[in-house]
Design a protein around this motif. Structure first.
Motif, PDB file in Angstrom:
ATOM      1  N   PHE A  79      14.748 -38.137  10.760  1.00  7.38           N
ATOM      2  CA  PHE A  79      13.670 -37.173  11.019  1.00  7.38           C
ATOM      3  C   PHE A  79      13.710 -36.040   9.999  1.00  7.38           C
ATOM      4  O   PHE A  79      14.746 -35.442   9.739  1.00  7.38           O
ATOM      5  CB  PHE A  79      13.811 -36.593  12.427  1.00  7.38           C
ATOM      6  N   ARG A  80      12.551 -35.761   9.425  1.00 12.14           N
ATOM      7  CA  ARG A  80      12.430 -34.651   8.481  1.00 12.14           C
ATOM      8  C   ARG A  80      11.030 -34.060   8.637  1.00 12.14           C
ATOM      9  O   ARG A  80      10.031 -34.786   8.603  1.00 12.14           O
ATOM     10  CB  ARG A  80      12.660 -35.112   7.044  1.00 12.14           C
ATOM     11  N   GLY A  81      10.968 -32.762   8.838  1.00 12.44           N
ATOM     12  CA  GLY A  81       9.662 -32.140   9.018  1.00 12.44           C
ATOM     13  C   GLY A  81       9.765 -30.910   9.890  1.00 12.44           C
ATOM     14  O   GLY A  81      10.740 -30.154   9.815  1.00 12.44           O
ATOM     15  N   ILE A  82       8.739 -30.705  10.717  1.00 12.55           N
ATOM     16  CA  ILE A  82       8.650 -29.466  11.488  1.00 12.55           C
ATOM     17  C   ILE A  82       8.752 -29.720  12.989  1.00 12.55           C
ATOM     18  O   ILE A  82       8.401 -30.789  13.487  1.00 12.55           O
ATOM     19  CB  ILE A  82       7.328 -28.727  11.202  1.00 12.55           C
ATOM     20  N   VAL A  83       9.270 -28.721  13.684  1.00 11.23           N
ATOM     21  CA  VAL A  83       9.224 -28.669  15.144  1.00 11.23           C
ATOM     22  C   VAL A  83       8.583 -27.336  15.491  1.00 11.23           C
ATOM     23  O   VAL A  83       9.129 -26.271  15.186  1.00 11.23           O
ATOM     24  CB  VAL A  83      10.627 -28.768  15.770  1.00 11.23           C
ATOM     25  N   SER A  84       7.406 -27.390  16.106  1.00 14.21           N
ATOM     26  CA  SER A  84       6.684 -26.187  16.478  1.00 14.21           C
ATOM     27  C   SER A  84       6.743 -26.038  17.998  1.00 14.21           C
ATOM     28  O   SER A  84       6.302 -26.924  18.732  1.00 14.21           O
ATOM     29  CB  SER A  84       5.227 -26.273  16.007  1.00 14.21           C
ATOM     30  N   ILE A  85       7.298 -24.916  18.478  1.00 11.92           N
ATOM     31  CA  ILE A  85       7.501 -24.696  19.909  1.00 11.92           C
ATOM     32  C   ILE A  85       6.722 -23.467  20.351  1.00 11.92           C
ATOM     33  O   ILE A  85       6.872 -22.383  19.774  1.00 11.92           O
ATOM     34  CB  ILE A  85       8.991 -24.509  20.236  1.00 11.92           C
ATOM     35  N   ASN A  86       5.882 -23.648  21.368  1.00 11.04           N
ATOM     36  CA  ASN A  86       5.117 -22.524  21.896  1.00 11.04           C
ATOM     37  C   ASN A  86       6.053 -21.473  22.497  1.00 11.04           C
ATOM     38  O   ASN A  86       6.973 -21.810  23.240  1.00 11.04           O
ATOM     39  CB  ASN A  86       4.143 -23.032  22.967  1.00 11.04           C
ATOM     40  N   ASP A  87       5.850 -20.204  22.139  1.00 10.61           N
ATOM     41  CA  ASP A  87       6.691 -19.092  22.602  1.00 10.61           C
ATOM     42  C   ASP A  87       8.148 -19.336  22.244  1.00 10.61           C
ATOM     43  O   ASP A  87       9.060 -19.167  23.059  1.00 10.61           O
ATOM     44  CB  ASP A  87       6.536 -18.895  24.115  1.00 10.61           C
ATOM     45  N   TYR A  88       8.378 -19.732  20.988  1.00 10.00           N
ATOM     46  CA  TYR A  88       9.731 -20.068  20.539  1.00 10.00           C
ATOM     47  C   TYR A  88      10.702 -18.909  20.726  1.00 10.00           C
ATOM     48  O   TYR A  88      11.812 -19.086  21.249  1.00 10.00           O
ATOM     49  CB  TYR A  88       9.686 -20.495  19.073  1.00 10.00           C
ATOM     50  N   GLU A  89      10.300 -17.712  20.317  1.00  5.29           N
ATOM     51  CA  GLU A  89      11.205 -16.568  20.395  1.00  5.29           C
ATOM     52  C   GLU A  89      11.555 -16.237  21.842  1.00  5.29           C
ATOM     53  O   GLU A  89      12.696 -15.917  22.171  1.00  5.29           O
ATOM     54  CB  GLU A  89      10.581 -15.353  19.703  1.00  5.29           C
ATOM     55  N   GLY A  90      10.556 -16.316  22.746  1.00 10.48           N
ATOM     56  CA  GLY A  90      10.814 -16.037  24.152  1.00 10.48           C
ATOM     57  C   GLY A  90      11.745 -17.050  24.787  1.00 10.48           C
ATOM     58  O   GLY A  90      12.682 -16.690  25.519  1.00 10.48           O
ATOM     59  N   LEU A  91      11.509 -18.351  24.505  1.00 11.72           N
ATOM     60  CA  LEU A  91      12.368 -19.403  25.053  1.00 11.72           C
ATOM     61  C   LEU A  91      13.787 -19.283  24.495  1.00 11.72           C
ATOM     62  O   LEU A  91      14.772 -19.498  25.215  1.00 11.72           O
ATOM     63  CB  LEU A  91      11.785 -20.778  24.725  1.00 11.72           C
ATOM     64  N   ARG A  92      13.879 -18.936  23.211  1.00  6.30           N
ATOM     65  CA  ARG A  92      15.200 -18.796  22.592  1.00  6.30           C
ATOM     66  C   ARG A  92      15.962 -17.619  23.214  1.00  6.30           C
ATOM     67  O   ARG A  92      17.163 -17.719  23.485  1.00  6.30           O
ATOM     68  CB  ARG A  92      15.038 -18.589  21.097  1.00  6.30           C
ATOM     69  N   ALA A  93      15.249 -16.513  23.466  1.00  7.18           N
ATOM     70  CA  ALA A  93      15.895 -15.348  24.071  1.00  7.18           C
ATOM     71  C   ALA A  93      16.386 -15.652  25.487  1.00  7.18           C
ATOM     72  O   ALA A  93      17.418 -15.128  25.926  1.00  7.18           O
ATOM     73  CB  ALA A  93      14.917 -14.169  24.090  1.00  7.18           C
ATOM     74  N   ARG A  94      15.658 -16.508  26.196  1.00 13.08           N
ATOM     75  CA  ARG A  94      16.054 -16.888  27.555  1.00 13.08           C
ATOM     76  C   ARG A  94      17.007 -18.082  27.565  1.00 13.08           C
ATOM     77  O   ARG A  94      17.315 -18.616  28.616  1.00 13.08           O
ATOM     78  CB  ARG A  94      14.806 -17.200  28.387  1.00 13.08           C
ATOM     79  N   ARG A  95      17.427 -18.513  26.376  1.00 16.46           N
ATOM     80  CA  ARG A  95      18.347 -19.641  26.215  1.00 16.46           C
ATOM     81  C   ARG A  95      17.817 -20.925  26.854  1.00 16.46           C
ATOM     82  O   ARG A  95      18.550 -21.677  27.483  1.00 16.46           O
ATOM     83  CB  ARG A  95      19.726 -19.292  26.801  1.00 16.46           C
ATOM     84  N   GLN A  96      16.529 -21.165  26.654  1.00 22.57           N
ATOM     85  CA  GLN A  96      15.913 -22.374  27.190  1.00 22.57           C
ATOM     86  C   GLN A  96      15.783 -23.473  26.141  1.00 22.57           C
ATOM     87  O   GLN A  96      15.257 -24.539  26.425  1.00 22.57           O
ATOM     88  CB  GLN A  96      14.525 -22.056  27.769  1.00 22.57           C
TER      89      GLN A  96
END
Length: 222
Positions: A124-141
């Motif tokens: 796999f090579r490319g992009i992963v786009s996650i909605n509300d990435y920063e919020g999910l990352r801050a909540r450790r999701q």
């Protein structure tokens, strides 16, 4: 799905949804989808999308990227899959068989009230786009396996929404936890052996379709 002509339809996806037989499986939709690469000019203006949507069920999908026929060469159109569940979780296993290095994909995942688990091929090579990435990352999701993180550090995977032509693309909207990991070499070899048998079937069907088109063309011109 788009309506394709007989020869082109042989290059489309073959899907199978299995029937649930146990109480535990009754809440899950199982899908296996095999994608053959399609020439860019053959599908110009005709987007072919595989789609599975479940209102209140979990989705477990296995998506297999197959290599092209020997007569075909890149560039190919990206294969597209769309998975959506309003209240269930979504688990996706993606396989890229040997010879399918230039067969790229675009995957959309919408888990409106649950989590997502994705297992990607090692290539796999490319992009992963996650909605509300920063919020999910801050909540450790968001949880990424070690091999996934290593490939990110090497620059093969980007958390972004800007994709190149030779990028795989994954777009995720999830309210629950998101788990991302890569497959092992042993897992990919299993699908490689399966691929040899599948290609034999496809080649026979393609030959039959070409013969039928030739006969119909001769009949139409007489």
């Amino acid at each position: 799905m788009s309506r394709l002509s007989p020869p082109l339809s042989l290059l489309s996806n073959l899907s199978a949804v299995s029937a649930s037989t146990t109480t535990e499986e009754e809440d899950t939709v199982f899908v296996t989808e095999q994608f053959l690469p399609r020439k860019q000019d053959a599908v110009f203006g005709d987007q072919f999308v595989f789609q599975t949507a479940a209102t209140n069920k979990h989705i477990h999908a296995k998506l297999v990227m197959l290599p092209p026929f020997p007569t075909d060469s890149p560039p190919f159109a990206k294969s597209v899959a769309y998975l959506c569940s309003r209240s269930g979780s979504i688990k996706v296993e993606l396989f890229r068989t040997v010879g399918a290095e230039n067969h790229f994909f675009r995957l959309y995942i919408f888990a409106c009230a649950a989590g997502v688990k994705i297992t990607l091929p090692r290539s796999f090579r490319g992009i992963v786009s996650i909605n509300d990435y920063e919020g999910l990352r801050a909540r450790r999701q968001i949880r990424c396996a070690r091999a996934f993180n290593e490939r990110m550090r090497r620059g093969f995977i980007r958390i972004s929404s800007c994709a190149l032509e030779n990028d795989d693309e994954i777009f995720i909207h999830a309210e629950g936890k998101i788990e991302l990991k890569l497959r092992t070499d042993a897992d990919d070899r299993v699908w490689s052996r399966m691929d040899r048998g599948m290609r034999t079937i496809f080649q026979r069907r393609l030959g039959s379709a070409r013969l039928l088109n030739s006969v119909l063309g001769t009949a139409g011109s007489s």
